[in-house]
Write a protein that holds these residues in place. Structure first.
Motif, PDB file in Angstrom:
ATOM      1  N   PHE A  84       1.222  -1.900  -0.112  1.00 62.55           N
ATOM      2  CA  PHE A  84       0.198  -0.068   0.141  1.00 62.55           C
ATOM      3  C   PHE A  84       1.054   1.487  -0.015  1.00 62.55           C
ATOM      4  O   PHE A  84       0.151   2.185  -0.358  1.00 62.55           O
ATOM      5  CB  PHE A  84      -0.715  -0.051   1.492  1.00 62.55           C
ATOM      6  N   ARG A  85       2.259   0.856   0.811  1.00 58.88           N
ATOM      7  CA  ARG A  85       3.261   2.663   1.097  1.00 58.88           C
ATOM      8  C   ARG A  85       3.103   2.570  -0.745  1.00 58.88           C
ATOM      9  O   ARG A  85       3.191   3.845  -1.082  1.00 58.88           O
ATOM     10  CB  ARG A  85       3.474   2.453   2.365  1.00 58.88           C
ATOM     11  N   THR A  86       3.617   1.338  -1.574  1.00 63.79           N
ATOM     12  CA  THR A  86       3.955   1.894  -2.326  1.00 63.79           C
ATOM     13  C   THR A  86       3.494   2.102  -3.614  1.00 63.79           C
ATOM     14  O   THR A  86       3.756   3.427  -4.632  1.00 63.79           O
ATOM     15  CB  THR A  86       4.997   0.537  -3.446  1.00 63.79           C
ATOM     16  N   ALA A  87       2.530   1.818  -3.900  1.00 64.41           N
ATOM     17  CA  ALA A  87       0.757   2.059  -4.691  1.00 64.41           C
ATOM     18  C   ALA A  87       0.371   3.546  -4.381  1.00 64.41           C
ATOM     19  O   ALA A  87       0.171   4.643  -5.340  1.00 64.41           O
ATOM     20  CB  ALA A  87       0.457   1.442  -4.038  1.00 64.41           C
TER      21      ALA A  87
ATOM     22  N   ARG B 241       3.044   5.669  -5.814  1.00 63.99           N
ATOM     23  CA  ARG B 241       2.947   5.931  -7.255  1.00 63.99           C
ATOM     24  C   ARG B 241       2.384   6.408  -7.866  1.00 63.99           C
ATOM     25  O   ARG B 241       2.565   7.175  -8.566  1.00 63.99           O
ATOM     26  CB  ARG B 241       2.898   4.428  -7.833  1.00 63.99           C
ATOM     27  N   THR B 242       1.113   6.609  -6.856  1.00 64.67           N
ATOM     28  CA  THR B 242       0.124   7.898  -7.379  1.00 64.67           C
ATOM     29  C   THR B 242      -0.197   8.264  -7.114  1.00 64.67           C
ATOM     30  O   THR B 242      -0.686   9.341  -7.901  1.00 64.67           O
ATOM     31  CB  THR B 242      -0.962   6.997  -6.380  1.00 64.67           C
ATOM     32  N   VAL B 243       0.754   9.243  -6.066  1.00 62.43           N
ATOM     33  CA  VAL B 243       0.930  10.562  -6.100  1.00 62.43           C
ATOM     34  C   VAL B 243       1.827  10.918  -7.439  1.00 62.43           C
ATOM     35  O   VAL B 243       2.113  12.455  -7.491  1.00 62.43           O
ATOM     36  CB  VAL B 243       1.906  10.495  -4.618  1.00 62.43           C
TER      37      VAL B 243
ATOM     38  N   ASN C  56      -7.049   1.455  -8.690  1.00 59.60           N
ATOM     39  CA  ASN C  56      -7.563   0.436  -8.732  1.00 59.60           C
ATOM     40  C   ASN C  56      -7.830  -0.907  -7.658  1.00 59.60           C
ATOM     41  O   ASN C  56      -8.233  -1.760  -7.135  1.00 59.60           O
ATOM     42  CB  ASN C  56      -6.390  -0.329  -9.774  1.00 59.60           C
ATOM     43  N   ILE C  57      -6.833  -0.653  -6.823  1.00 58.92           N
ATOM     44  CA  ILE C  57      -6.697  -1.812  -5.156  1.00 58.92           C
ATOM     45  C   ILE C  57      -7.729  -1.385  -4.734  1.00 58.92           C
ATOM     46  O   ILE C  57      -7.920  -2.458  -3.943  1.00 58.92           O
ATOM     47  CB  ILE C  57      -5.231  -1.159  -4.287  1.00 58.92           C
TER      48      ILE C  57
END
Length: 287
Positions: free
Chosen positions: A76-79, A82-84, A245-246
């Protein structure tokens, strides 16, 4: 007696106007409080619920496990990062494209060309989101038109996601930037030139501060829309995972509504922080 009648005539219309204004404002305010703020409140509460491990049903007993998992899970931290990063990249691309286009539309082009450009910028907003996203999927495919013409395509993945989102949200940046350039007084630019300032100096010291509020307003749209998107990354993102999408997967596939609600707090917090950052610049006060 005449004074009393005059006072009633002055007070009467004032009360009547306030009542009419109240009747006009009550429906939208009620909708805002009940539908928008109420749904956010339910979202916040459900983030502290849990699910039954056997049936998958939501258990309305309060726990902080979902929040702890969201903050500590490496996936979740990586996502989130990436999203930001994608949202900031999309915003930067839209600014780079919108500023010269908005300047040309507002200060250089003829009225006929300006009208044509405004129509060209706004027309994609009337097309279906899915049609535009799938058109980019075909364009970026390994055997698509881009490969035929340029001999190269980035394929599906992070770059495709950024390009597709930049295309989708570009009108939301161009329109406020164009409006900001249009509000810049022409005599002010002429005066700067008459005083010996170069075109670059005029743009940097005179035009840029006046246009910045429009750029800030457009960036709010592009950043927030990119943070919450989950369809484009599903279509062109390949194995790229964004928070949207997560969250969708946790809600629909994993049937874990509390965890999806906890994850939804991340883009919400990011958007609030971005708004606060824009407010600290003072740009929003002039929009």
């Amino acid at each position: 007696m005449a004074a009393d009648q005059g006072l009633s005539r002055r007070v009467g219309p004032g009360i009547s106007q306030r009542l009419r204004l109240a009747f006009l404002l009550v429906p939208p305010l009620a909708w805002l409080v009940v539908a928008y703020l109420g749904s956010l409140g339910v979202l916040l509460l459900s983030a502290f619920w849990s699910t039954d491990t056997f049936t998958g049903a939501v258990v309305r007993s309060y726990t902080g496990d979902n929040i702890v998992r969201v903050l500590t899970d490496a996936v979740f931290r990586t996502a989130t990062l990436r999203t930001v990063g994608i949202a900031l990249s999309v915003t930067a691309i839209c600014i780079v494209l919108a500023v010269p286009l908005g300047l040309y539309m507002a200060k250089v082009s003829s009225p006929r060309v300006r009208l044509a450009l405004v129509v060209a910028v706004t027309t994609p907003l009337w097309a279906s989101y899915l049609v535009k996203a799938y058109a980019w999927r075909m364009l970026l495919s390994p055997e698509g038109p881009l490969h035929w013409m340029a001999g190269y395509t980035p394929g599906y993945g992070l770059i495709a996601t950024v390009l597709t989102l930049a295309y989708l949200w570009l009108p939301y940046m161009v329109i406020p930037v164009f409006a900001a350039f249009e509000r810049v007084p022409g005599p002010l630019i002429d005066a700067s030139s008459d005083l010996g300032a170069s075109d670059l100096t005029t743009l940097r010291t005179i035009v840029a501060p006046l246009v910045f509020p429009g750029i800030a307003a457009g960036s709010i749209f592009t950043f927030s829309l990119s943070m919450g998107d989950y369809i484009a990354v599903t279509i062109v993102g390949g194995k790229t995972q964004m928070l949207g999408n997560i969250i969708y997967g946790q809600l629909v596939t994993a049937n874990n509504q509390p965890l999806a609600a906890a994850l939804s707090l991340i883009p919400l917090a990011a958007i609030v922080l971005y708004l606060l950052a824009m407010r600290r610049t003072g740009a929003l006060e002039n929009v």
